[in-house]
Design an enzyme around this catalytic site. Sequence first.
Site, short mmCIF file in Angstrom:
data_model
loop_
_atom_site.label_atom_id
_atom_site.label_comp_id
_atom_site.label_asym_id
_atom_site.label_seq_id
_atom_site.Cartn_x
_atom_site.Cartn_y
_atom_site.Cartn_z
N GLU A 125 1.53 -8.87 -7.35
CA GLU A 125 0.57 -7.63 -7.08
C GLU A 125 -0.97 -8.10 -7.23
O GLU A 125 -1.01 -9.17 -7.92
CB GLU A 125 1.03 -6.66 -8.09
CG GLU A 125 1.33 -5.27 -7.61
CD GLU A 125 0.46 -4.16 -6.85
OE1 GLU A 125 -0.39 -4.90 -6.21
OE2 GLU A 125 0.52 -3.33 -7.08
N ASP A 126 -1.81 -7.28 -6.60
CA ASP A 126 -3.13 -7.81 -6.82
C ASP A 126 -3.71 -7.34 -8.43
O ASP A 126 -4.15 -8.05 -8.93
CB ASP A 126 -4.26 -7.03 -5.84
CG ASP A 126 -3.87 -5.69 -5.70
OD1 ASP A 126 -2.89 -5.06 -6.21
OD2 ASP A 126 -4.41 -4.97 -4.72
N ASP A 137 -2.59 -1.47 -13.46
CA ASP A 137 -3.77 -0.67 -13.87
C ASP A 137 -2.85 0.14 -14.86
O ASP A 137 -2.39 -0.17 -15.74
CB ASP A 137 -4.34 0.23 -12.83
CG ASP A 137 -5.17 1.16 -13.35
OD1 ASP A 137 -5.53 1.25 -14.61
OD2 ASP A 137 -6.06 1.86 -12.58
N LYS A 195 -5.56 -4.98 -16.04
CA LYS A 195 -6.31 -3.90 -16.53
C LYS A 195 -5.51 -3.43 -17.88
O LYS A 195 -5.10 -2.25 -17.74
CB LYS A 195 -6.84 -2.94 -15.89
CG LYS A 195 -7.87 -2.84 -14.79
CD LYS A 195 -8.47 -1.73 -14.59
CE LYS A 195 -9.19 -1.94 -13.04
NZ LYS A 195 -9.35 -0.41 -12.50
N PHE A 248 -13.78 -0.63 -12.10
CA PHE A 248 -13.08 -0.40 -10.84
C PHE A 248 -13.60 -1.90 -10.06
O PHE A 248 -14.70 -1.95 -9.88
CB PHE A 248 -13.45 0.64 -9.84
CG PHE A 248 -12.58 0.87 -8.86
CD1 PHE A 248 -11.25 1.54 -8.85
CD2 PHE A 248 -12.94 0.31 -7.40
CE1 PHE A 248 -10.44 1.49 -7.88
CE2 PHE A 248 -12.13 0.59 -6.39
CZ PHE A 248 -10.86 1.07 -6.77
N ASP A 294 -9.63 -2.96 -2.41
CA ASP A 294 -10.69 -2.26 -1.66
C ASP A 294 -11.08 -0.91 -2.51
O ASP A 294 -10.55 -0.62 -3.47
CB ASP A 294 -9.77 -1.76 -0.38
CG ASP A 294 -8.74 -0.51 -0.94
OD1 ASP A 294 -8.02 -0.78 -1.78
OD2 ASP A 294 -8.97 0.63 -0.27
N ARG A 336 -12.38 -5.75 0.98
CA ARG A 336 -11.11 -6.45 0.88
C ARG A 336 -11.70 -7.90 1.18
O ARG A 336 -11.08 -8.77 0.79
CB ARG A 336 -10.10 -6.05 1.89
CG ARG A 336 -9.46 -4.74 1.56
CD ARG A 336 -8.18 -4.61 2.15
NE ARG A 336 -7.52 -3.44 2.26
CZ ARG A 336 -6.99 -2.79 1.11
NH1 ARG A 336 -6.61 -3.35 0.32
NH2 ARG A 336 -6.41 -1.34 1.23
P1 IMP Z 1 -1.10 1.21 -11.00
O1 IMP Z 1 0.06 2.00 -10.34
O2 IMP Z 1 -2.04 2.34 -11.67
O3 IMP Z 1 -0.81 0.21 -11.93
O4 IMP Z 1 -2.27 0.89 -10.04
C1 IMP Z 1 -1.88 -0.44 -8.98
C2 IMP Z 1 -2.45 -0.22 -7.60
O5 IMP Z 1 -3.75 0.34 -7.72
C3 IMP Z 1 -2.79 -1.57 -7.33
O6 IMP Z 1 -1.77 -2.14 -6.42
C4 IMP Z 1 -4.19 -1.37 -6.45
O7 IMP Z 1 -3.92 -1.03 -5.15
C5 IMP Z 1 -4.67 -0.10 -6.95
N1 IMP Z 1 -5.85 -0.47 -8.29
C6 IMP Z 1 -5.85 -0.15 -9.08
N2 IMP Z 1 -6.90 -0.59 -9.91
C7 IMP Z 1 -7.64 -1.05 -8.93
C8 IMP Z 1 -9.36 -1.35 -8.85
O8 IMP Z 1 -9.71 -1.53 -9.94
N3 IMP Z 1 -9.53 -1.68 -7.66
C9 IMP Z 1 -8.95 -1.49 -6.67
N4 IMP Z 1 -7.76 -0.95 -6.55
C10 IMP Z 1 -6.97 -0.94 -7.95
#
Ligand code: IMP
Length: 171
Positions: A94-95, A98, A126, A147, A154, A160
Amino acid sequence: MLKVLLSDIQIKDAVKRLAAEVMENHPDGVLLVGVLKGAFVFLADLLREFPADYNVSVDFVQVSSYSGTESTGLVKFLKDIDQPIEGRDVILVEDIVDTGLTLQRLYEIFLARHPKTLEVMVLLDKKERRQVDVPIHYTGFVIPDEFVIGYGLDYNERFRNLPYVGVYEGE
Ligand code: IMP
């Protein structure tokens, strides 16, 4: 409007380290499963750190969980991988993590398919935003709750293309 958080050089060093950790833990090879779209830049660089005699293959899933800068809490599974993973060493790539909701859901889905091992790699964590507990085995960087964009990440499909990770501070 953009502040550099991680330079291309810092990212390259981390990607090298992560590839070395993977080879140490999985000398017989791995299947890397990238989470589209965000992880495609990271995965492309990671992949090229493995030497020719290392057995690495790649596949992709696509989920959608975000609109704008906030999590909707809903994880939609849009694209699955093209191969069975039973008995294989699999790493979800994963990138960014969060809230953890996306990875938690993916982890459950993949675990149900009986891989030999299942691990998770994230370039960016994060940490303070985490809502659910998800195991993370490889981390590039722990970052503050801001963010971020660039290096595959993106904001509404923009940025990106940046070779670094930056903090998005609005137009
Ligand atoms: P989670 O499910 O809240 O952990 O979010 C994961 C996904 O949210 C990642 O794969 C990203 O696509 C997107 N995401 C979360 N934080 C960011 C950010 O700071 N910038 C861009 N995309 C984010």
